[in-house]
Design a protein around this motif. Structure first.
Motif, PDB file in Angstrom:
ATOM      1  N   LEU A 338     -14.737 -29.095 -58.218  1.00 32.21           N
ATOM      2  CA  LEU A 338     -13.924 -29.281 -57.023  1.00 32.21           C
ATOM      3  C   LEU A 338     -12.499 -28.833 -57.299  1.00 32.21           C
ATOM      4  O   LEU A 338     -11.919 -29.194 -58.334  1.00 32.21           O
ATOM      5  CB  LEU A 338     -13.927 -30.752 -56.596  1.00 32.21           C
ATOM      6  N   ARG A 339     -11.935 -28.062 -56.385  1.00 35.12           N
ATOM      7  CA  ARG A 339     -10.543 -27.605 -56.488  1.00 35.12           C
ATOM      8  C   ARG A 339      -9.683 -28.493 -55.582  1.00 35.12           C
ATOM      9  O   ARG A 339      -9.897 -28.551 -54.372  1.00 35.12           O
ATOM     10  CB  ARG A 339     -10.430 -26.149 -56.086  1.00 35.12           C
ATOM     11  N   ILE A 340      -8.736 -29.206 -56.195  1.00 32.55           N
ATOM     12  CA  ILE A 340      -7.944 -30.211 -55.492  1.00 32.55           C
ATOM     13  C   ILE A 340      -6.462 -29.868 -55.610  1.00 32.55           C
ATOM     14  O   ILE A 340      -5.968 -29.599 -56.707  1.00 32.55           O
ATOM     15  CB  ILE A 340      -8.207 -31.620 -56.073  1.00 32.55           C
ATOM     16  N   ARG A 341      -5.754 -29.889 -54.493  1.00 32.71           N
ATOM     17  CA  ARG A 341      -4.308 -29.635 -54.510  1.00 32.71           C
ATOM     18  C   ARG A 341      -3.575 -30.966 -54.673  1.00 32.71           C
ATOM     19  O   ARG A 341      -3.812 -31.918 -53.925  1.00 32.71           O
ATOM     20  CB  ARG A 341      -3.867 -28.953 -53.213  1.00 32.71           C
ATOM     21  N   LEU A 342      -2.689 -31.013 -55.674  1.00 29.19           N
ATOM     22  CA  LEU A 342      -1.938 -32.230 -55.973  1.00 29.19           C
ATOM     23  C   LEU A 342      -0.434 -31.955 -55.919  1.00 29.19           C
ATOM     24  O   LEU A 342       0.003 -30.804 -56.029  1.00 29.19           O
ATOM     25  CB  LEU A 342      -2.278 -32.746 -57.381  1.00 29.19           C
ATOM     26  N   GLN A 343       0.345 -33.022 -55.822  1.00 21.31           N
ATOM     27  CA  GLN A 343       1.780 -32.918 -56.036  1.00 21.31           C
ATOM     28  C   GLN A 343       2.065 -33.205 -57.506  1.00 21.31           C
ATOM     29  O   GLN A 343       1.458 -34.093 -58.101  1.00 21.31           O
ATOM     30  CB  GLN A 343       2.528 -33.935 -55.155  1.00 21.31           C
ATOM     31  N   ASP A 344       2.999 -32.430 -58.088  1.00 23.65           N
ATOM     32  CA  ASP A 344       3.273 -32.551 -59.520  1.00 23.65           C
ATOM     33  C   ASP A 344       4.211 -33.740 -59.760  1.00 23.65           C
ATOM     34  O   ASP A 344       5.424 -33.593 -59.901  1.00 23.65           O
ATOM     35  CB  ASP A 344       3.899 -31.250 -60.041  1.00 23.65           C
ATOM     36  N   ARG A 345       3.613 -34.906 -59.836  1.00 23.85           N
ATOM     37  CA  ARG A 345       4.398 -36.122 -60.057  1.00 23.85           C
ATOM     38  C   ARG A 345       3.548 -37.106 -60.866  1.00 23.85           C
ATOM     39  O   ARG A 345       2.313 -37.001 -60.873  1.00 23.85           O
ATOM     40  CB  ARG A 345       4.812 -36.741 -58.729  1.00 23.85           C
ATOM     41  N   PRO A 346       4.167 -38.039 -61.559  1.00 23.69           N
ATOM     42  CA  PRO A 346       3.427 -39.012 -62.372  1.00 23.69           C
ATOM     43  C   PRO A 346       2.404 -39.783 -61.541  1.00 23.69           C
ATOM     44  O   PRO A 346       2.681 -40.193 -60.412  1.00 23.69           O
ATOM     45  CB  PRO A 346       4.529 -39.941 -62.907  1.00 23.69           C
ATOM     46  N   GLY A 347       1.231 -39.957 -62.111  1.00 21.41           N
ATOM     47  CA  GLY A 347       0.191 -40.743 -61.460  1.00 21.41           C
ATOM     48  C   GLY A 347      -0.693 -39.969 -60.512  1.00 21.41           C
ATOM     49  O   GLY A 347      -1.682 -40.501 -60.007  1.00 21.41           O
ATOM     50  N   ALA A 348      -0.366 -38.684 -60.263  1.00 26.22           N
ATOM     51  CA  ALA A 348      -1.148 -37.910 -59.291  1.00 26.22           C
ATOM     52  C   ALA A 348      -2.605 -37.767 -59.737  1.00 26.22           C
ATOM     53  O   ALA A 348      -3.537 -38.002 -58.955  1.00 26.22           O
ATOM     54  CB  ALA A 348      -0.518 -36.535 -59.093  1.00 26.22           C
ATOM     55  N   LEU A 349      -2.803 -37.391 -61.008  1.00 27.04           N
ATOM     56  CA  LEU A 349      -4.163 -37.210 -61.508  1.00 27.04           C
ATOM     57  C   LEU A 349      -4.883 -38.551 -61.633  1.00 27.04           C
ATOM     58  O   LEU A 349      -6.074 -38.667 -61.370  1.00 27.04           O
ATOM     59  CB  LEU A 349      -4.128 -36.488 -62.857  1.00 27.04           C
ATOM     60  N   PHE A 350      -4.095 -39.604 -62.005  1.00 23.95           N
ATOM     61  CA  PHE A 350      -4.686 -40.938 -62.125  1.00 23.95           C
ATOM     62  C   PHE A 350      -5.274 -41.399 -60.789  1.00 23.95           C
ATOM     63  O   PHE A 350      -6.374 -41.950 -60.720  1.00 23.95           O
ATOM     64  CB  PHE A 350      -3.629 -41.939 -62.606  1.00 23.95           C
ATOM     65  N   ASN A 351      -4.539 -41.146 -59.709  1.00 24.20           N
ATOM     66  CA  ASN A 351      -4.998 -41.582 -58.390  1.00 24.20           C
ATOM     67  C   ASN A 351      -6.277 -40.853 -57.966  1.00 24.20           C
ATOM     68  O   ASN A 351      -7.161 -41.440 -57.346  1.00 24.20           O
ATOM     69  CB  ASN A 351      -3.896 -41.357 -57.354  1.00 24.20           C
ATOM     70  N   VAL A 352      -6.341 -39.577 -58.309  1.00 24.81           N
ATOM     71  CA  VAL A 352      -7.563 -38.820 -58.014  1.00 24.81           C
ATOM     72  C   VAL A 352      -8.731 -39.356 -58.838  1.00 24.81           C
ATOM     73  O   VAL A 352      -9.837 -39.567 -58.331  1.00 24.81           O
ATOM     74  CB  VAL A 352      -7.355 -37.316 -58.286  1.00 24.81           C
ATOM     75  N   ALA A 353      -8.480 -39.586 -60.117  1.00 26.48           N
ATOM     76  CA  ALA A 353      -9.535 -40.085 -61.006  1.00 26.48           C
ATOM     77  C   ALA A 353     -10.064 -41.429 -60.530  1.00 26.48           C
ATOM     78  O   ALA A 353     -11.259 -41.733 -60.684  1.00 26.48           O
ATOM     79  CB  ALA A 353      -9.009 -40.195 -62.436  1.00 26.48           C
ATOM     80  N   ARG A 354      -9.181 -42.232 -59.943  1.00 21.46           N
ATOM     81  CA  ARG A 354      -9.611 -43.542 -59.449  1.00 21.46           C
ATOM     82  C   ARG A 354     -10.662 -43.382 -58.343  1.00 21.46           C
ATOM     83  O   ARG A 354     -11.627 -44.152 -58.271  1.00 21.46           O
ATOM     84  CB  ARG A 354      -8.406 -44.327 -58.928  1.00 21.46           C
ATOM     85  N   ILE A 355     -10.484 -42.383 -57.485  1.00 21.87           N
ATOM     86  CA  ILE A 355     -11.464 -42.148 -56.412  1.00 21.87           C
ATOM     87  C   ILE A 355     -12.814 -41.731 -56.998  1.00 21.87           C
ATOM     88  O   ILE A 355     -13.873 -42.171 -56.536  1.00 21.87           O
ATOM     89  CB  ILE A 355     -10.927 -41.086 -55.424  1.00 21.87           C
ATOM     90  N   PHE A 356     -12.781 -40.886 -58.026  1.00 19.72           N
ATOM     91  CA  PHE A 356     -14.030 -40.509 -58.711  1.00 19.72           C
ATOM     92  C   PHE A 356     -14.724 -41.759 -59.247  1.00 19.72           C
ATOM     93  O   PHE A 356     -15.947 -41.908 -59.141  1.00 19.72           O
ATOM     94  CB  PHE A 356     -13.731 -39.534 -59.854  1.00 19.72           C
ATOM     95  N   HIS A 357     -13.933 -42.667 -59.851  1.00 19.79           N
ATOM     96  CA  HIS A 357     -14.485 -43.904 -60.406  1.00 19.79           C
ATOM     97  C   HIS A 357     -15.100 -44.761 -59.303  1.00 19.79           C
ATOM     98  O   HIS A 357     -16.218 -45.285 -59.457  1.00 19.79           O
ATOM     99  CB  HIS A 357     -13.385 -44.681 -61.131  1.00 19.79           C
ATOM    100  N   GLU A 358     -14.379 -44.905 -58.185  1.00 16.55           N
ATOM    101  CA  GLU A 358     -14.875 -45.734 -57.086  1.00 16.55           C
ATOM    102  C   GLU A 358     -16.182 -45.192 -56.512  1.00 16.55           C
ATOM    103  O   GLU A 358     -17.038 -45.959 -56.052  1.00 16.55           O
ATOM    104  CB  GLU A 358     -13.807 -45.814 -55.990  1.00 16.55           C
ATOM    105  N   GLN A 359     -16.330 -43.892 -56.552  1.00 16.70           N
ATOM    106  CA  GLN A 359     -17.544 -43.266 -56.007  1.00 16.70           C
ATOM    107  C   GLN A 359     -18.659 -43.141 -57.044  1.00 16.70           C
ATOM    108  O   GLN A 359     -19.743 -42.640 -56.739  1.00 16.70           O
ATOM    109  CB  GLN A 359     -17.210 -41.876 -55.453  1.00 16.70           C
TER     110      GLN A 359
END
Length: 414
Positions: A338-359
């Motif tokens: 999956l190609r995901i557009r993020l903002q370059d700021r602290p926690g951005a990848l963590f927040n995405v990873a959390r959704i993967f975990h929840e699913q």
């Protein structure tokens, strides 16, 4: 089909009796492989599907049969001088193995680009390997030159009655194990296998339909029989049947005995290789899976029939096999990028990873791209490879990401 090809009044040079004699010659020296029904594939296709496991031969291919039948008919002088062939595939290994076993010197001419593993395997069976030329045609010409210079006996991979008779022994075994088969689906390269099998089938009192299968990229026999002009070129998974010019002898058998030739695409070949590993727990090369690929491509053609097909070889490069399996996982939605557009700021990848975990989705690899992108300097692209249960599970993940405000696009396979 016979009316569409060149005809001759001469009888075909191999009979059912020739094949029965070949069976007696080679008995005990080749594996009498099983013919087994596949319940799962039968349910998928809507027919009774029987598989002939020729990938269980010692050299993992049916080619041993014709090679051995030929070697056993050589006179003493020919045995002493030795045999020669041009091959980068299963014919090389089958001929080398049985020649060495019988004490007959063998020389195999291979094109220079032949993968090292095939060269090593053929040498391991006792052959003297000569590397010559860039193409099979170069190697073939050199082999015929060495034949003339040194008095070797050239053993053709398919266009020889002794080879055809040996390959036909497969059909004797299939009909002995499953006498009520009404359709046989056979891969076609040069045509030796289908020539032998069709000879046995057409000698039966009842009618047995013979269906040939070629890769779409190499429809050489299809062209010959149907007076077509399809291009023969490209990289096919079914390299064992990637033949540009079918045999002169074998073309006669196909014209007279074969009811239809079907063409299959690369995706079907990949799916068939993957299915045979997953369902039958058996490794089959692309050419060996061509019969199943045809049934998957044209299921209505076989519905309700008792169909036998030959898994003619299992010599597939392990890295290629891994790629085929991974691509199949991707197409079924169990593996995705999956190609995901993020903002370059602290926690951005963590927040995405959390959704993967929840699913409940397993992340395999993460690829960050900050520089080579058309996004603003504070934007970044992240590719995430992940493992899901199925396509619906993947769809739920994508929906959850989009609901959280992320731009998401799957990276599709070709």
């Amino acid at each position: 089909m016979a009316s569409q090809a060149e005809n001759t009044n001469d009888p075909l040079p191999v009979t059912i009796d020739d094949i029965r004699m070949a069976a007696k010659r080679i008995e005990g020296a080749v594996v009498r492989t099983p013919t087994l029904i596949s319940r799962t594939l039968s349910d998928m296709i809507g027919a009774d599907i029987f598989l002939k496991f020729e990938n269980l031969q010692f050299t993992a291919a049916y080619k041993e049969r014709g090679a051995l039948n030929t070697l056993l008919q050589l006179d003493d002088e020919a045995r002493q001088k030795g045999v020669i062939a041009a091959s980068a595939g299963n014919h090389a290994q089958g001929l080398a193995y049985h020649a060495t076993r019988l004490g007959i010197p063998s020389t195999i001419v291979m094109p220079v680009p032949t993968p090292t593993v095939k060269v090593t395997q053929t040498e391991g069976h006792g052959a003297n390997v000569v590397m010559h030329g860039e193409t099979f045609d170069d190697a073939y010409a050199h082999a015929r030159q060495l034949e003339a210079e040194r008095g070797y006996t050239f053993v053709h991979p398919f266009d020889d009655p002794r080879i055809i008779a040996g390959q036909g022994t497969i059909a004797l075994e299939m009909l002995e194990d499953c006498p009520d088969l009404d359709t046989l689906v056979v891969p076609i390269g040069g045509g030796g296998l289908i020539s032998g099998i069709s000879t046995v089938a057409k000698a039966q009192e009842r009618g047995i339909e013979i269906i040939g299968v070629e890769a779409e990229l190499y429809p050489s026999m299809y062209n010959r029989i149907n007076k077509a002009q399809r291009v023969c070129a490209g990289d096919t998974l079914a390299e064992g049947i990637a033949v540009k010019e079918p045999g002169a002898i074998t073309s006669r058998f196909v014209a007279e005995n074969v009811d239809e030739i079907l063409l299959v695409g690369e995706r079907s070949l990949e799916e068939a290789v993957s299915l045979l590993l997953q369902i039958e727990k058996t490794v089959v090369e692309g050419a060996g899976a061509a019969g199943l690929a045809a049934m998957m491509t044209y299921p209505e053609r076989f519905k309700g029939k008792k169909v036998g097909t030959v898994l003619c070889g299992g010599n597939i490069d392990t890295r290629l096999l891994a790629n085929v399996l991974l691509r199949d996982l991707a197409r079924s939605g169990r593996l995705a990028r999956l190609r995901i557009r993020l903002q370059d700021r602290p926690g951005a990848l963590f927040n995405v990873a959390r959704i993967f975990h929840e699913q409940g989705v397993n992340i395999i690899e993460v690829y960050h791209q900050r520089v080579f992108t058309s996004l603003p300097a504070k934007g970044l692209i992240t590719d995430i490879e992940c493992e899901t249960r199925d396509e619906k599970h993947l769809e739920r993940l994508i929906t959850a990401l989009r609901d959280s405000g992320y731009e998401v696009s799957p990276v599709e396979l070709a």
